[in-house]
Enzyme design. Structure first.
Site, short mmCIF file in Angstrom:
data_model
loop_
_atom_site.label_atom_id
_atom_site.label_comp_id
_atom_site.label_asym_id
_atom_site.label_seq_id
_atom_site.Cartn_x
_atom_site.Cartn_y
_atom_site.Cartn_z
N TYR A 10 -29.93 -2.21 -5.59
CA TYR A 10 -29.49 -2.14 -6.99
C TYR A 10 -30.44 -1.18 -7.72
CZ TYR A 10 -27.44 -4.23 -11.26
OH TYR A 10 -26.79 -4.45 -12.45
N ALA A 35 20.64 -8.19 3.56
CA ALA A 35 20.45 -6.83 3.05
C ALA A 35 19.29 -6.81 2.06
CB ALA A 35 21.73 -6.32 2.41
N ALA A 56 13.84 -6.26 4.19
CA ALA A 56 13.70 -6.19 5.65
C ALA A 56 14.98 -5.71 6.30
CB ALA A 56 13.29 -7.56 6.19
N ASP A 89 5.50 -9.01 -0.74
CA ASP A 89 6.28 -10.02 -1.45
C ASP A 89 6.71 -9.59 -2.85
OD1 ASP A 89 5.96 -11.50 0.80
OD2 ASP A 89 4.70 -13.06 -0.04
N LYS A 118 -3.03 -13.13 4.58
CA LYS A 118 -2.91 -11.78 5.11
C LYS A 118 -4.28 -11.12 5.23
CE LYS A 118 0.50 -8.49 5.34
NZ LYS A 118 1.94 -8.38 5.18
#
Lengths: 400, 400
Positions: B36, B192, B195, B134, B91
């Site tokens: 720092y 549809a 994906a 998402d 994830k």
């Protein structure tokens, strides 16, 4: 400078001071299906039904952002959103090692206050706090106050408050040593940046009635036509005598001088000699202070502090921000109000026991890991008392 | 469901799946002054002079964001920016454990495409990649393409590409087993969404000339007046015969059906019996597929895959995204172009050796940690070959 070269070498060797570590392992398909799909739909649905559960089920409760636009980095100025990253990462290292807080560096390539406010607001959901860092004035003031109105998590501009809290704690301890009351003294502040302005406000809040702030043009007084709104505003609580002229005029008979000027060697021995009895000199510009402790002492200073770790009495905001946020997060505070900041001042100053106080020990060392929890404890308690905490119980902090 | 309850228990126990870990320790004042202030000014100044040094001196090179507005989370729909956090954290866990990438969850409380694009652009400086997650259609398409125009780092909407890459790899291996060519087959896609649309594009790019996409109203054809722009656009490469009616009509004589419908048990044994010889059935809706493998096999399916880990042939985008980003980051790619995506398909399908291929083994297991580096290797090479890599040398990847 040698320390710059050494720091560059360290940074090159480690290639990034931070990494994100999982707190779960994935050893097989079952683990995977609990951590991620399909099992993760369970916690997702629960949060959708009861939003408060996000604090139990995710990292939000212990995660803040350390955010900057790189417009006022250390003493280096407006060096931009890439060059500020080492500072943000360094701060995140301290947050984690000293207070076990996850602090995510966020660097912005937008520069207008509105854009900065909108961006931080837009990404707020996964965070429980905002540490604003290295943003130039005057926009740092607007951004902090507007963001705090929009968000229900603490917003804290460390360059203002962290520094001011550490300075005020050190000042209160200095006054104990020299036997003066804050209500009786004159404080001269050199530098009217975010830190200088903030130190003036804190000293006023603590009871000081005679504060003079100086910028590069000298004493800030009513007669000046070149003042920005922040400097004009600070006149409401400073320079009531209407003093004019260079900073030397302010120093005559002063009790305390606080250097936040970013100008190395600004103070000469002759300046110290202008001051009253038992002068207190905080020369806080880094890495080269306004005056070295040796010179200041020789010129009559009773107590000297700097921002450097190689002299006694290092005043550094690293003493403050880990504990402040630890306390605020632990009770899910919606803001860090002035009462909580003043509680941090008290916790920090009282962490040097009266019998240990000396001219060379007015503020504890950064390496004293108790400090974080002493501050956190007072800040959390005060948050509950002042009604800004979502949790009513403060954790049990353990410290010596 | 039991797995939901177990996952909630796990999440409650660990209280956040992620933490930020320093890669340096601070044991004394010298360490502090290198990590720092004041030493950190050295790396800051160096980056200000040579911006590219940010890759050596900070964590940027190995850090991406996993970003969502929570508008289309798993099969749960628009559950918002807090409820999506467990997915983003999950994830991030996979990114780190499988590919050693720091993936920071960023959840957005802005919902308009323009706001999302501006926010992600504003916080891009500390990141080397953007994994969009998402986000509902159609905005996911606009956001991805506009962001990729504005940013010089890869932008990858995993729900489109990750899924499509895994599906195409599994499909190519299935065709090897049943001895058909992709140019000769008819593929029916149920669903549809992002994906489904994306799988159609990838199958077309791979050479398939007979693709039928169905939504909840049946086959997507020119005569329908209720099509959104994405569905209209997909007609340019699908349903050249102009087939109409329910999805049953499309299944007559079809070689492959790919279920991405989010409707459990949509496919009945009678549907499978409509298909041509050696039907390939990918029933990918989670957690309950369009048809169970047992039922599908009984109805005549030659090869069945699902999204679940408790059946053979799990098709999961987790097989793809860690390796894709690993390869892109390793050569500092500015985007993940179609050639790189197709290289990932090839790497993934060829990671099942021809002599090991079987009806129950068309795609490797998530737990095979070689996959990441096989994909990364091909993706990095292809980035260099197609001129989107800032580094020209690919790292040496080691895998069995």
């Amino acid at each position: 400078m040698k320390i710059y070269r050494e720091s560059i070498r360290l940074h090159k060797n480690i290639k990034g001071k931070l990494e994100l570590k999982p707190r779960v392992d994935i050893k097989n398909n079952l683990d995977l299906s609990l951590v991620y799909t399909p099992g993760v739909a369970g916690p997702c649905k629960l949060i959708a039904e009861k939003p408060d559960r996000v604090y139990d089920l995710t990292s939000k409760a212990n995660t803040i952002m350390v955010v900057s636009d790189g417009s006022r980095v250390l003493g280096l100025g407006n060096i931009g959103e890439l060059a500020v990253l080492p500072v943000l990462e360094g701060k995140a290292v301290i947050f984690k090692l000293f207070a076990d807080i996850n602090a995510i560096p966020i660097s912005l390539n937008v520069k207008e206050p509105d854009e900065i406010i909108n961006t931080i607001t837009a990404i707020a959901p996964s965070f429980s706090g905002v540490n604003l860092e290295d943003i130039e004035k005057p926009k740092c003031f607007i951004i902090e106050s507007e963001l705090q109105k929009k968000l229900d998590i603490p917003v804290f501009h460390d360059d203002q408050h962290g520094t001011a809290i550490a300075v005020l704690a050190a000042l209160l301890n200095s006054l104990k040593i020299i036997g003066k009351k804050i209500s009786d003294i004159r404080i001269v502040i050199l530098g009217a940046g975010a830190a200088g302005i903030s130190v003036a406000k804190y000293a006023y809040t603590a009871g000081c009635k005679n504060i003079i702030v100086c910028d590069s043009k000298g004493i800030i007084h009513q007669g000046r036509s070149d003042l920005d709104p922040q400097k004009k505003e600070i006149l409401r609580i400073t320079n009531r005598e209407g003093l004019e002229g260079g900073f030397e005029n302010a120093l005559k008979g002063a009790d305390v001088v606080i250097g936040l000027s970013t100008i190395p060697n600004l103070l000469k021995p002759a300046h110290i000699k202008l001051m009253g009895k038992t002068p207190v000199v905080f020369a806080l510009t880094n890495p080269i202070p306004e005056i070295t402790p040796i010179k200041a002492k020789k010129a009559g200073a009773k107590i000297v502090a700097t921002g450097r770790s190689d002299f006694p009495n290092q005043i550094n905001n690293s003493l403050v921000f880990p504990g402040i946020f630890r306390g605020a997060l632990d009770v899910r505070a919606s803001q860090i109000n002035m009462e909580m900041k003043m509680a941090a001042v008290k916790a920090l100053s009282s962490s040097v026991p009266e019998n240990a106080l000396s001219e060379e020990f007015i503020i504890p060392s950064m390496m004293d890991k108790n400090i974080v929890f002493r501050i956190a404890c007072e800040v959390a308690k005060t948050a509950v008392q002042t009604g800004v905490a979502r949790l009513r119980k403060t954790p049990k902090y353990s410290f010596d």
